[in-house]
Design an enzyme around this catalytic site. Structure first.
Site, PDB file in Angstrom:
ATOM      1  N   ALA A 288      58.769 -69.737 -36.974  1.00 23.95           N
ATOM      2  CA  ALA A 288      59.594 -70.907 -37.325  1.00 23.95           C
ATOM      3  C   ALA A 288      60.167 -71.550 -36.059  1.00 23.95           C
ATOM      4  O   ALA A 288      60.458 -70.846 -35.095  1.00 23.95           O
ATOM      5  CB  ALA A 288      60.741 -70.486 -38.249  1.00 23.95           C
ATOM      6  N   PRO A 289      60.273 -72.891 -36.042  1.00 24.55           N
ATOM      7  CA  PRO A 289      60.002 -73.836 -37.129  1.00 24.55           C
ATOM      8  C   PRO A 289      58.556 -74.322 -37.215  1.00 24.55           C
ATOM      9  O   PRO A 289      58.263 -75.207 -38.001  1.00 24.55           O
ATOM     10  CB  PRO A 289      60.934 -75.000 -36.789  1.00 24.55           C
ATOM     11  CG  PRO A 289      60.991 -74.995 -35.292  1.00 24.55           C
ATOM     12  CD  PRO A 289      60.915 -73.560 -34.873  1.00 24.55           C
ATOM     13  N   GLY A 290      57.661 -73.738 -36.409  1.00 27.09           N
ATOM     14  CA  GLY A 290      56.243 -74.052 -36.594  1.00 27.09           C
ATOM     15  C   GLY A 290      55.591 -74.887 -35.506  1.00 27.09           C
ATOM     16  O   GLY A 290      54.427 -75.240 -35.638  1.00 27.09           O
TER      17      GLY A 290
ATOM     18  N   LYS B  35      54.625 -74.115 -32.411  1.00 27.42           N
ATOM     19  CA  LYS B  35      53.482 -73.435 -31.785  1.00 27.42           C
ATOM     20  C   LYS B  35      52.419 -73.119 -32.834  1.00 27.42           C
ATOM     21  O   LYS B  35      51.229 -73.225 -32.557  1.00 27.42           O
ATOM     22  CB  LYS B  35      53.949 -72.170 -31.076  1.00 27.42           C
ATOM     23  CG  LYS B  35      54.914 -72.461 -29.922  1.00 27.42           C
ATOM     24  CD  LYS B  35      55.301 -71.198 -29.180  1.00 27.42           C
ATOM     25  CE  LYS B  35      56.436 -71.451 -28.206  1.00 27.42           C
ATOM     26  NZ  LYS B  35      57.743 -71.629 -28.868  1.00 27.42           N
TER      27      LYS B  35
ATOM     28  N   GLU C 268      57.862 -64.783 -39.956  1.00 30.34           N
ATOM     29  CA  GLU C 268      59.220 -65.245 -39.704  1.00 30.34           C
ATOM     30  C   GLU C 268      60.191 -64.354 -40.475  1.00 30.34           C
ATOM     31  O   GLU C 268      60.021 -64.132 -41.667  1.00 30.34           O
ATOM     32  CB  GLU C 268      59.372 -66.713 -40.140  1.00 30.34           C
ATOM     33  CG  GLU C 268      60.774 -67.276 -40.008  1.00 30.34           C
ATOM     34  CD  GLU C 268      61.378 -67.104 -38.620  1.00 30.34           C
ATOM     35  OE1 GLU C 268      60.698 -67.373 -37.619  1.00 30.34           O
ATOM     36  OE2 GLU C 268      62.541 -66.657 -38.552  1.00 30.34           O
TER      37      GLU C 268
ATOM     38  N   CYS D 148      62.265 -68.245 -23.699  1.00 29.57           N
ATOM     39  CA  CYS D 148      62.945 -69.408 -23.107  1.00 29.57           C
ATOM     40  C   CYS D 148      64.151 -68.896 -22.319  1.00 29.57           C
ATOM     41  O   CYS D 148      65.255 -69.405 -22.455  1.00 29.57           O
ATOM     42  CB  CYS D 148      63.328 -70.436 -24.159  1.00 29.57           C
ATOM     43  SG  CYS D 148      64.330 -69.800 -25.489  1.00 29.57           S
TER      44      CYS D 148
END
Lengths: 177, 333
Positions: B145-147, B149, B167, B264
């Protein structure tokens, strides 16, 4: 449960696909149905053969598989937004209305459609008929239901098509998270 | 399971911090950072002050064409007349967006709703590039999520094969599901489960993307609240979780298969240290990436393998992206 359609469901769906002009397209797709055959409402979806195999092999139960193209309810098939897009792209002689740019913007907020916003309709459109709502690029922006038949759909000053589903739902749903 | 490696022991004790200096104190006070955060940056980020200054500028916005539905040429032809300026990037279907002359936001156009593009940072696209998913393969996205990638993987596979999107959060399943639908993805199934339990899956994957939960240091640019109020222990805790997820992924990766690990975060404890500890335990080959700065081979008292240079780091002031890390590993047994 995600499963292949039963014989009876297949008959109902093929009839619906024919009326939406996607019979031939759907014959080449891997179709699954979500829900027990006795359920009043069942989702219909398309996926790939490897994805179907994966779902069958995994012991875990998926929340969603493939692209939902509609819902089978009381032997009637209603397209989802994904299904409406498939119909707009691959369908032949399907029921539609085509709206102007201003109406496009309003439809995306879930608003119904006034007669003067309708630029074109498919031939032989009846009353209370489910239709694909197209914009001027002939892209599906939603699913509607006619209030009137034929030329009356252009009637000025009145809502002539109800908006049942619209692409703006993608945004509104995210905003509500 | 073997004994913990010495380096893991070090990291499991605490996150590396450094003795404050006049410079770290000055910069932390001036820019509103916790000093321990900033002092760490000084020790591994090239030109840390430039990084801090860059993160005072507006965050760049990128869109990625959904080639399942439209070509980049067609998309540009539709967005430019609406006032969007699109600049090419090093990735063919990714554009930096300047929306200052546009009447609507880039997330509210009809083209967005039609699924013609996805708004995502360029580094996320690079992680999927590194995955190199091929037609008809079986791919696992462990934290989907949120999709962003997941939809790009589907795009790279031309909607063939099979993607398993995992998820854990029930709340995030719906936006994931909507994004897959919006982008016309057909080859993906969504599973709500803890990624730690993926090792129970009785199938094996050709490709696995592990965009691991992390401290989010690299997101400071988007979220200034991350400059302070965090604890060094957070990084150490994430590092442990990341190692567990990494090991889980390797159990279900086919021999010869590729795992892409990304975060990240800038923190070496969440990046090179995690990969290095996995190289101790599993037969893996680190494969080179065509973008980003070289990964670190050391941080303070930590020494990593030389081939971690082949992994990639992304810095806002160098790459005009959020802070990001990508490692591409091939399972060799």
């Amino acid at each position: 449960m995600f499963r292949s359609a039963t014989k009876s469901e297949l008959t109902q769906l093929r009839r619906a696909f024919d009326s939406w002009g996607i019979f031939e397209f759907m014959e080449s797709q891997v179709m699954l149905v979500k829900g027990d055959p006795t359920n009043r409402s069942r989702q219909v979806l398309i996926t790939t053969e490897p994805s179907k195999d994966t779902v069958n092999q995994l012991v875990e139960y998926p929340k969603r598989v493939g692209l939902i193209i509609g819902e089978l309810q009381n032997k009637k098939f209603t397209p989802s937004l994904g299904g409406a897009e498939v119909i707009a792209k691959f369908g032949r002689n399907f029921p539609y209305i085509l709206v102007n740019e201003m109406a496009e913007g309003l439809v995306l907020y879930g608003r119904d459609i006034l007669g003067e916003s309708v630029l074109e309709v498919s031939k032989g459109l009846g009353q209370n008929k489910k239709v694909i709502i197209l914009n001027q690029n002939r892209e599906s922006i939603g699913v509607g239901q006619t209030r009137f038949s034929g030329e009356n759909i252009f009637r000025k000053g009145e809502v002539t098509v109800y908006t049942l589903l619209d692409l703006g739902m993608y945004l509104r749903d995210q905003d509500n998270q | 399971m073997r004994e913990l490696h010495d380096k893991e022991k070090v990291s499991s004790l605490k996150t590396l911090t450094f003795t404050p200096t006049q410079r770290s104190h000055y910069l932390a006070t001036k820019f509103g950072y916790d000093e321990w955060v900033l002092n760490r940056f000084i020790h591994f980020v090239p030109s840390a002050e430039s990084l801090i200054e860059k993160m005072l500028e507006p965050v760049p916005k990128y869109i990625r064409t959904n080639t399942l539905k439209i070509t980049s040429k067609e998309l540009v032809a539709r967005l430019v007349p609406k006032g969007f300026q699109l600049s090419a990037t090093i990735l063919a279907d990714v554009f930096e967006v300047n929306a200052s002359n546009a009447r609507v936001s880039i997330g509210a156009t009809i083209e967005y709703l039609l699924g013609y593009y996805y708004i995502q940072d360029i580094t996320s696209c690079m992680a999927v590039e590194a995955l190199d998913a091929q037609l008809s393969q079986r791919v696992l996205d462990m934290t989907s999520a949120p999709g962003g990638k997941t939809t790009l993987i589907a795009q790279k596979m031309h909607n063939t094969g099979s993607i398993v999107a995992v998820e854990a959060s029930p709340r995030r399943i719906r936006p994931l599901s909507f994004n897959l639908a919006r982008c016309g993805v057909m080859n993906t199934s969504i599973y709500q489960m803890d990624a730690m339990n993926c090792s129970n899956m009785n199938v094996r994957f050709d490709r696995i993307l592990l965009d691991a939960p992390c401290s989010g240091e690299g997101m400071i640019w988007n979220d200034v609240s991350r400059r302070s109020g965090r604890n060094p222990d957070d990084i150490a805790k994430y590092s442990q979780v990341q190692k567990k997820l990494f090991a889980t992924a390797l159990q279900i990766l086919k021999p010869g298969g590729i795992l892409v690990y990304s975060t990240c975060s800038f923190a070496p404890e969440e990046n090179e240290l995690v990969v290095d500890s996995m190289l101790d335990r599993f037969n893996l080959k680190v494969e080179p990436l065509p973008f980003g700065n070289s990964g670190l081979t050391g941080f303070g008292e930590m020494v990593f393998r030389d081939n971690l240079e082949l992994t990639a780091r992304f810095y806002p002031h160098i790459h005009n992206s959020i802070g990001f890390y990508i490692a591409r590993l091939r399972k060799t047994d």
